[in-house]
Design an enzyme around this catalytic site. Structure first.
Site, PDB file in Angstrom:
ATOM      1  N   ASN A   1     -47.538   5.014  19.077  1.00 50.89           N
ATOM      2  CA  ASN A   1     -47.195   4.519  20.355  1.00 50.89           C
ATOM      3  C   ASN A   1     -47.706   5.764  21.504  1.00 50.89           C
ATOM      4  O   ASN A   1     -47.573   7.143  21.017  1.00 50.89           O
ATOM      5  CB  ASN A   1     -45.834   4.540  20.702  1.00 50.89           C
ATOM      6  CG  ASN A   1     -45.159   4.473  21.976  1.00 50.89           C
ATOM      7  OD1 ASN A   1     -43.964   4.927  22.456  1.00 50.89           O
ATOM      8  ND2 ASN A   1     -45.663   3.334  22.802  1.00 50.89           N
TER       9      ASN A   1
ATOM     10  N   CYS B   1     -35.497   8.667  23.474  1.00 51.48           N
ATOM     11  CA  CYS B   1     -35.369   8.876  24.735  1.00 51.48           C
ATOM     12  C   CYS B   1     -35.137  10.419  25.196  1.00 51.48           C
ATOM     13  O   CYS B   1     -34.474  11.290  24.910  1.00 51.48           O
ATOM     14  CB  CYS B   1     -33.754   8.437  25.110  1.00 51.48           C
ATOM     15  SG  CYS B   1     -33.539   8.349  26.862  1.00 51.48           S
TER      16      CYS B   1
ATOM     17  N   GLN C   1     -33.159  -3.474  19.967  1.00 57.20           N
ATOM     18  CA  GLN C   1     -33.180  -1.962  19.960  1.00 57.20           C
ATOM     19  C   GLN C   1     -31.684  -1.355  20.140  1.00 57.20           C
ATOM     20  O   GLN C   1     -31.362  -1.506  21.279  1.00 57.20           O
ATOM     21  CB  GLN C   1     -34.027  -1.227  20.697  1.00 57.20           C
ATOM     22  CG  GLN C   1     -34.098   0.221  20.320  1.00 57.20           C
ATOM     23  CD  GLN C   1     -35.127   1.045  21.053  1.00 57.20           C
ATOM     24  OE1 GLN C   1     -34.812   1.443  22.427  1.00 57.20           O
ATOM     25  NE2 GLN C   1     -36.044   1.612  20.523  1.00 57.20           N
TER      26      GLN C   1
ATOM     27  N   PRO D   1     -39.495  -1.205  24.081  1.00 57.80           N
ATOM     28  CA  PRO D   1     -38.253  -1.451  24.573  1.00 57.80           C
ATOM     29  C   PRO D   1     -38.307  -0.432  25.972  1.00 57.80           C
ATOM     30  O   PRO D   1     -38.533   0.683  25.655  1.00 57.80           O
ATOM     31  CB  PRO D   1     -37.057  -1.219  23.752  1.00 57.80           C
ATOM     32  CG  PRO D   1     -37.554  -0.931  22.267  1.00 57.80           C
ATOM     33  CD  PRO D   1     -38.974  -0.613  22.661  1.00 57.80           C
TER      34      PRO D   1
ATOM     35  N   LYS E   1     -37.656   4.175  16.208  1.00 57.90           N
ATOM     36  CA  LYS E   1     -38.614   4.850  17.150  1.00 57.90           C
ATOM     37  C   LYS E   1     -38.228   6.415  17.513  1.00 57.90           C
ATOM     38  O   LYS E   1     -37.156   6.540  17.807  1.00 57.90           O
ATOM     39  CB  LYS E   1     -38.673   3.907  18.468  1.00 57.90           C
ATOM     40  CG  LYS E   1     -40.015   4.224  19.293  1.00 57.90           C
ATOM     41  CD  LYS E   1     -40.107   3.401  20.350  1.00 57.90           C
ATOM     42  CE  LYS E   1     -41.409   3.794  21.298  1.00 57.90           C
ATOM     43  NZ  LYS E   1     -41.078   4.734  22.526  1.00 57.90           N
TER      44      LYS E   1
END
Length: 382
Positions: free
Chosen positions: A215, A113, A82, A26, A153
């Site tokens: 990731n 984030c 998400q 995302p 995530k």
């Protein structure tokens, strides 16, 4: 191109099989329905393509922009949303709304984030440091999700002295989360430096009960194969590597299926994708001009490495109609082959060694006071 052998085991996210084990990360303002459409077309519909991040408060309040962002094309399956939230009750309400109104088939929760205006309020990648709050959010989300799989995530932690990913992974397992994705950077690294793939391997060893997705620094299909070989992870999450390169998902499918083919489009083909991307945005927004304006941010990513003069780049960056965009693209040397410099890092690459946190945040990982609803802003990252 490198190939993997023997065949990889299937990646399962709850009832959904993701093969090849590739997930679109995302990205705010990027992974909307038009971009997901392009990526799916190049992949032949294979993989998992997640919406841009949706704040739970905005969803529960039925914010008009948010309701547009959760729109999925009829061909998208599974539909993946998400969510981002800091309050267990609000997160639970948002998940229940998704279930009751059949808005998605899979829910991912964002704890990655690194944006200062979020972390300084205790949200995003700062939140997993408060273990009880993380547990409460996951427990409520899973309880309200019913049969829908919930994944998360996250990042390694706040900085190298305050890592959280192993504890967070164990909490995720205990609370019934279906899979975890780890961006191998801390909040302090932001998007700079090199992703720590060893951390992905350690997490996989730590939580063998559920799939672990890696990731960070996947710029090509070869990178994805190498990450899986080196870390033992169950799948990969691709973010900045596909900016201006939706055909990367075609490369990923070819690599994982062992065909060895790779798409290296000439500039003419890239220009065709650019025009289609802008067209899809206009149709999605409902206004051609606004669609082209929204597309402007993609121009530099699509043209990376090609010989396009600065004057033309500036013109392309201020277009406001499909006719204007198409006309300017026709002025380029469209027979240029795929350039050597087109691969590699793209998007945000700067570090941010100073992490903004609430006062006293690091004193006690079990004291959850001070997490404000202001942390739930309409921003993303990971």
């Amino acid at each position: 191109m490198t190939t993997l052998a023997p065949a990889l085991p299937l990646l399962r996210i709850g009832p959904h099989t993701v093969q090849p084990p590739v997930v679109l990360a995302p990205m705010a303002g990027i992974t909307n329905a038009p971009f997901r459409t392009l990526c799916r077309e190049f992949s032949g519909g294979k993989g998992l393509f997640v919406s841009e991040m949706i704040t739970t408060r905005a969803l529960v309040e039925r914010n008009e922009k948010t309701m547009q962002l959760i729109h999925f094309d009829a061909t998208e399956t599974p539909r993946s949303i998400q969510l981002y939230g800091v309050d267990p009750v609000t997160v639970g309400k948002a998940v229940r709304m998704i279930v009751d109104e059949d808005l998605a088939d899979h829910i991912d929760l964002n704890f990655g984030c690194p944006v200062p205006k979020v972390t300084r309020k205790g949200g995003g990648s700062a939140l997993p440091y408060k273990r009880p709050l993380l547990r409460a959010i996951l427990r409520e989300a899973v309880a309200q999700a019913g049969d829908l799989p919930v994944t998360i995530k996250m990042r390694k932690g706040i900085d190298d002295d305050h890592t959280t990913y192993l504890d967070a992974g164990r909490i995720a397992v205990e609370e019934g989360v279906t899979a975890v994705a780890l961006h191998g950077r801390t909040t302090a690294q932001h998007y700079g430096g090199t992703a720590d793939w060893d951390a992905i391997a350690r997490l996989k060893e730590h939580v063998p009960e559920i799939p672990v997705l890696g990731n960070g620094d996947i710029w090509s299909a070869d990178d994805a194969l190498r990450m899986m070989r080196e870390t033992g992870c169950d799948g990969v999450v691709v973010g900045r590597g596909c900016l201006g390169r939706p055909w990367l998902f075609g490369d990923l499918v070819s690599a994982f299926e062992g065909t060895g083919t790779r798409q290296e489009p000439v500039l003419r083909q890239v220009a065709e994708v650019m025009l289609r991307h802008a067209t899809l945005l206009g149709e999605w927004i409902g206004d051609e001009s606004r669609g082209v304006i929204d597309f402007r941010k993609h121009v530099a990513w699509y043209l990376k490495g090609f010989a396009v003069g600065s004057d033309m780049r500036r013109k392309l960056a201020v277009t406001s109609s499909l006719e204007e965009l198409g006309g300017q693209l026709q002025e380029l040397d469209l027979d240029q082959p795929w350039p050597d410099g087109a691969d590699g890092p793209r998007g945000r690459t700067s570090g941010n060694n100073r992490v903004a946190l609430p006062d006293g945040w690091l004193k006690d990982p079990y004291d959850c006071a001070g997490v404000s609803a202001d942390a739930e802003l309409d921003t993303s990252g990971g």
